[in-house]
Structures are given as C-alpha cells and as structure tokens.
Enzyme design. Structure first.
Site, mmCIF file in Angstrom:
data_model
loop_
_atom_site.group_PDB
_atom_site.id
_atom_site.type_symbol
_atom_site.label_atom_id
_atom_site.label_comp_id
_atom_site.label_asym_id
_atom_site.label_seq_id
_atom_site.Cartn_x
_atom_site.Cartn_y
_atom_site.Cartn_z
ATOM 1 N N LYS A 70 0.347 -0.854 -0.138
ATOM 2 C CA LYS A 70 0.204 0.213 -0.011
ATOM 3 C C LYS A 70 0.860 1.265 0.028
ATOM 4 C CE LYS A 70 -4.017 -1.507 2.553
ATOM 5 N NZ LYS A 70 -5.384 -1.553 1.344
ATOM 6 N N ARG A 114 -10.822 -11.258 1.639
ATOM 7 C CA ARG A 114 -10.904 -12.074 0.599
ATOM 8 C C ARG A 114 -11.186 -13.209 0.805
ATOM 9 N NH1 ARG A 114 -11.707 -9.331 -4.527
ATOM 10 N NH2 ARG A 114 -11.034 -7.733 -2.679
HETATM 11 N N1 BES Z 1 -8.365 -3.391 3.636
HETATM 12 C C1 BES Z 1 -8.451 -3.516 2.420
HETATM 13 C C2 BES Z 1 -9.525 -1.894 2.477
HETATM 14 C C3 BES Z 1 -9.424 -0.738 2.319
HETATM 15 C C4 BES Z 1 -9.421 0.588 2.077
HETATM 16 C C5 BES Z 1 -10.568 -0.874 4.384
HETATM 17 C C6 BES Z 1 -9.395 1.558 2.114
HETATM 18 C C7 BES Z 1 -9.951 0.834 4.892
HETATM 19 C C8 BES Z 1 -9.714 1.771 3.658
HETATM 20 C C9 BES Z 1 -8.495 -4.284 1.419
HETATM 21 O O1 BES Z 1 -7.408 -5.708 1.840
HETATM 22 C C10 BES Z 1 -7.821 -3.759 0.323
HETATM 23 O O2 BES Z 1 -6.903 -3.408 -0.125
HETATM 24 N N2 BES Z 1 -8.585 -4.108 -1.100
HETATM 25 C C11 BES Z 1 -8.017 -4.023 -2.348
HETATM 26 C C12 BES Z 1 -9.097 -4.712 -3.193
HETATM 27 C C13 BES Z 1 -8.523 -5.243 -4.408
HETATM 28 C C14 BES Z 1 -6.637 -4.993 -4.733
HETATM 29 C C15 BES Z 1 -9.321 -5.468 -5.124
HETATM 30 C C16 BES Z 1 -8.535 -2.227 -2.629
HETATM 31 O O3 BES Z 1 -10.313 -1.993 -2.306
HETATM 32 O O4 BES Z 1 -7.652 -1.435 -3.414
HETATM 33 ZN ZN ZN Z 2 -5.930 -5.386 1.408
#
Ligand code: BES
Ligand code: ZN
Ligand code: ZN
Length: 491
Positions: free
Chosen positions: A267, A341
C-alpha cells in the site's frame, strides 16, 4: 459514566439539554431563571428547533454558571431515527466541550418527536458514545468527559431502554478500543485474549485455534495471508446458544486482518497508519456477541474471526501463488492486498462446515471501492437473499448505521476467472470496475447454498475527523447493526 433516570428533582447540574421539535414550546418545568432565557432565545429566532440544530446558552443560575443546550428535532413525527441520534450526539458533545460533569436531559420536552422505544434507546446510547475517549496513550491534557447524565423521562419502558443502551454502547466502545489500539499491541493473539475475557464475563464459550490446528482444518488461504508475520494467525470462535436446539444457527464472520500492509502488493505510505483498523469487522462481531449474550437473546449465534497480519517478509505469500482453500477451491492470488477475501473465504467455509451455520453474515473492511460508491457514512451490503437483506435494512434503521444494497451482479463474475486455477482473488488489469461487487462475488463462491449477507465497512469503520457520535478513529460500525439483526431474527 453513570446514566440514570432522574428520581430526585432538586439536584444540581452543570448543563441542561432541552430537545425541541420545530415551533414547539417549552413543556417541562425548569428553574424560572433558565426558562426565561430559553424563551427569549426562541422568541428572538436564535433557535428554531430545526432538525439537528444546536443552540448553546450559558447563564448564571444561583451562584454558578449553568450551560443550556437546545437540541432541534425538526417537524413533529417526521424526524428519522438517525437525525434524532445525531442531534442528541451533538448536544452531548457540546456538554463535554463545555466541561460539564453532571448533565440533565429534559427528555420529556420532546415526547412527540422521540416516543418510540428504539429511538429512546438510541438517545441513551448517543450519550455514552459521544462521551467515548481513547486517551490511554495521552500523558497530559485529557479531554473532559461527563461523569453523570440524568434523564427526566416518563416513558413507560425507559429503564428497559436504558439497560439495552448501556449494553449496546459498551459493546460499540469495546469495538472502538480494539480498533484504536496500535498494531504492535493488538496482535492476533491479543485479540484472542480479548475475546476470551469477554466470553468469561458473559458466560459464552470461546475457542481459539492456533496455527497447527488451522493447518489441520485445511484453511490454507487464511494461513497464506498470515504467513509473512511472526505473530501467527489465530482462529477465534465465540459460541452463544440462547435459542431452541432446533433453531437455526447464524454465523457472524468478521474480517480480522490486524494489520494490512498490502503485502508485496504494498500500500502507499499514506494508507498505512490506519491499517490496524482492518480488523473492524472482527471488532464489530466481538462487540455484537457480547451484547447478544448480555441481552440473553433467544438465538443461536457463532462469531468467527480468522485473525492474522498481512505483512512483508522472507516468508510472506507472493502474488502468483496458488492457494488451496478449505473448501477445496484453488485460488490464484494475483494481488496480496486483496487478502481479506482470502481469510473470509476460509472463515465462511469453517462457519458452514464445522459450526453448521444455516445463515452467514460477514462484515469486513473489504474494498476501498465502497468509499467511492457510497461515501464514508454508508456501508455496502451484498446478498443472495432478499429476506436477509430486509432484515439488515430494518436493523439499520434501528441502529442508525446506514446501509445500501449493491447487486451481486453475475455478469461481472467472469473477470475473476483464472487461466490456471479455479478463481483469482482480484480482477487486476480489468477495467470492469465494481470493486465492491467483485469482493462480494468472490465471497459468494464459498457460501455454498446458504443465505448470506456481506457488509463492506471499509468506508464507515474509521472516522477521519471527529463526528458528533465518535471521536477520530475507530467507529465500531456494525456492532449495533449485527446485534439488532440477531434481535429481530430471534423474535
Ligand atoms: N483493507 C483493504 C480495504 C480498505 C481500503 C479498508 C481503505 C479501509 C480503507 C483491503 O484489504 C484492500 O486492500 N482491498 C483492495 C482490493 C483490491 C486489491 C481488489 C482495494 O480496495 O484496493
Ligand atoms: Zn488489503
Ligand atoms: Zn484489508
């Protein structure tokens, strides 16, 4: 903080909250000196009783300053529960800011606007939620909290509403504490300890499975996510059986990623400091289980949390890996940041196969896309079952936590097709969009034929700034929603 129904009239207070509907007159008796100032303020048009309006007056009463907070509830009979909840939260926050220690609420003044049991309960909850602080790491300059709130209320079931409010608000604030604790402290093992402590207090069975047990269960998708951390995964199971033996078992599955660095699909730096909030679903499940048990709901509920950390190390999982899930499906892991997921897929299979859940509700900070779709005050829900959806919508009106259904659109499903495995965990490279729906469609692959509802709280779990009912940080969103869903389904 103590919350009571007032029995003695002549006690002193530092602040007085008086709710008003639009164009409503003062209908309760308050000391003459205060009443005349309130009348003067309303006559001068300084306060009109509009929905969510607040007006503060400070005056000398006998020998000390008393603060009066007028709260607007809008047109009689038209106020929705959430705006009443927000209006009162604003008033309680104002009392805190005014350094009040004892607050009196002349609730009877708004009998016409706040007459239903559920909203009276929510007003009491607002008092407790607005008073929440997370200051265990502040050496100085702690913010004022109110010590006592006295309600002047002649509602029939007020004591009952107060009891439920105390239990629900405490559950939400426990969820907030779990979220707000830094990741160095709130590890999977620590979360398991917290769940066990709550289990002991509420007479609820709590099982904790360690890495070898999880390996034995074949939860390889879950294990893969936690592989890169020295803090090993824990599977936490909270069992509450308050319903008849033959009654359905509801599985509540909470995403418990204690820290989400994104893994090798790292991230950006600005996203990282709040990623210990990625266990907000787990926090909501733990909080809800506590409230369900303390309220002795006539339901059979199993709370399941696959707790782990998504970190980078020499042993972390790699985009390109293929994972064999507990259900036997092979997953091509192409994005290590779509980890939630993977943990949930196995937790759902565990709920159905090992805990015999007849219905599954999962709650997760799953996708950033839900923030784009619905903003940060409404959670996205996706379901294969209209009844369960209606239940969530009804519970949401009671808990004052907004939800909006998104479609489980099968036409998008093919973007998760993998050329080498059964399914991919992300649609990387596709321009199909619908990130939240795709998260839901992935989970749906694991619900077998069970009614299932998914709640995406990635937008609502964290307050980026102080809100009337929650200081900056973990919100505890969903605790009350889950509790109310179980309460409604047990009737
Ligand atoms: N934990 C994150 C989602 C999230 C984003 C929570 C912002 C709180 C604030 C999740 O694990 C994630 O990173 N999701 C990705 C999914 C994608 C890679 C398909 C996302 O939302 O970018
Ligand atoms: Zn994530
Ligand atoms: Zn995550």
């Amino acid at each position: 903080m103590e919350l009571i129904k007032l029995t003695q009239q002549d006690t002193k207070y530092d602040a007085l909250i008086i709710p008003f509907g639009k164009a409503m007159e003062l209908a309760v008796s308050i000391p003459e000196g205060i009443a005349s100032s309130v009348d003067a303020a309303t006559k001068a048009g300084l306060f009109k009783g509009e929905s969510e309006e607040i007006y503060k007056l400070s005056m000398l009463w006998e020998d000390k300053i008393v603060n009066v907070v007028l709260v607007g509830l809008g047109e009689e009979g038209k106020a929705d529960n959430r705006s009443v909840f927000i209006a009162f939260s604003k008033a309680f926050t104002a009392c805190r800011d005014l350094k009040a220690k004892i607050v009196r609420v002349a609730l009877d003044n708004a009998k016409a606007c706040a007459k239903d049991y559920d909203i009276v309960e929510k007003i009491c909850e607002a008092a407790l939620l607005a008073n929440y602080q997370f200051d265990c790491y502040k050496s100085e300059a702690k913010i004022n909290t109110v010590e006592k709130i006295e309600f002047e209320a002649s509602f029939d079931r007020f004591e009952e509403a107060l009891k439920e409010a105390k239990i629900c608000a405490e559950s939400t604030t426990i969820a907030r504490d779990l979220i707000n604790q830094p990741p160095m402290f709130m590890t999977p093992a620590q979360l398991a300890e917290e769940a066990k402590t709550i289990g002991k207090k509420c007479n609820m069975e709590v099982l904790v499975f360690h890495k070898p047990d999880i390996e034995e269960l074949g939860m390889n998708a879950f294990l893969a996510v936690g592989k890169g951390s020295v803090n090993t995964p824990k599977l936490i199971v909270m069992r509450y059986f308050g319903g008849r033996d033959n009654k359905e078992i509801i599985g509540l599955v909470g995403k418990g990623v204690m820290y989400d660095s994104g893994g090798y699909s790292l991230k950006p730096p600005s996203s990282l400091p709040t990623m210990h909030g990625d266990m907000s679903g787990a926090a909501a499940v733990i909080g809800a289980m506590k409230a369900i048990a303390q309220m002795s709901l006539k339901a059979n509920v199993v709370g399941i949390i696959a707790a782990c950390e998504n970190r980078i190390s020499g042993d972390a999982y790699l985009p390109g890996d293929i994972l064999k899930s507990m259900a036997g499906k092979y997953i091509e892991m192409n994005n290590s940041d779509a980890e939630g997921r993977l943990t949930l897929a196995d937790a759902i299979t565990y709920a159905i196969r090992e805990q015999k859940a007849d219905k599954v509700i999962d709650i997760a900070t799953l996708t950033g896309a839900v923030i784009t779709a619905l903003g940060n005050k409404t959670a996205g829900i996706i379901s294969n079952d209209d009844e369960l959806t209606k239940l969530a919508e009804k519970a949401s009106r009671i808990s004052c936590e907004k939800v909006w259904r998104l479609p489980a659109d099968r036409e998008l499903r093919h973007v998760l097709n993998s050329s080498i495995a059964d399914i991919k965990n992300s649609a990387m490279g596709s321009s199909a969009g619908g990130g939240t729906i795709l998260g839901g469609l992935f989970l749906q692959e694991f619900v077998e034929d069970k009614p299932w509802l998914h709640i995406d709280i990635a937008g609502t779990n964290w307050a980026q700034e102080d809100l009337p009912y929650c200081i900056k940080g973990g919100v505890g969103f969903g605790t009350s929603l889950l509790y109310n869903m179980i309460k409604l389904s047990s009737k």
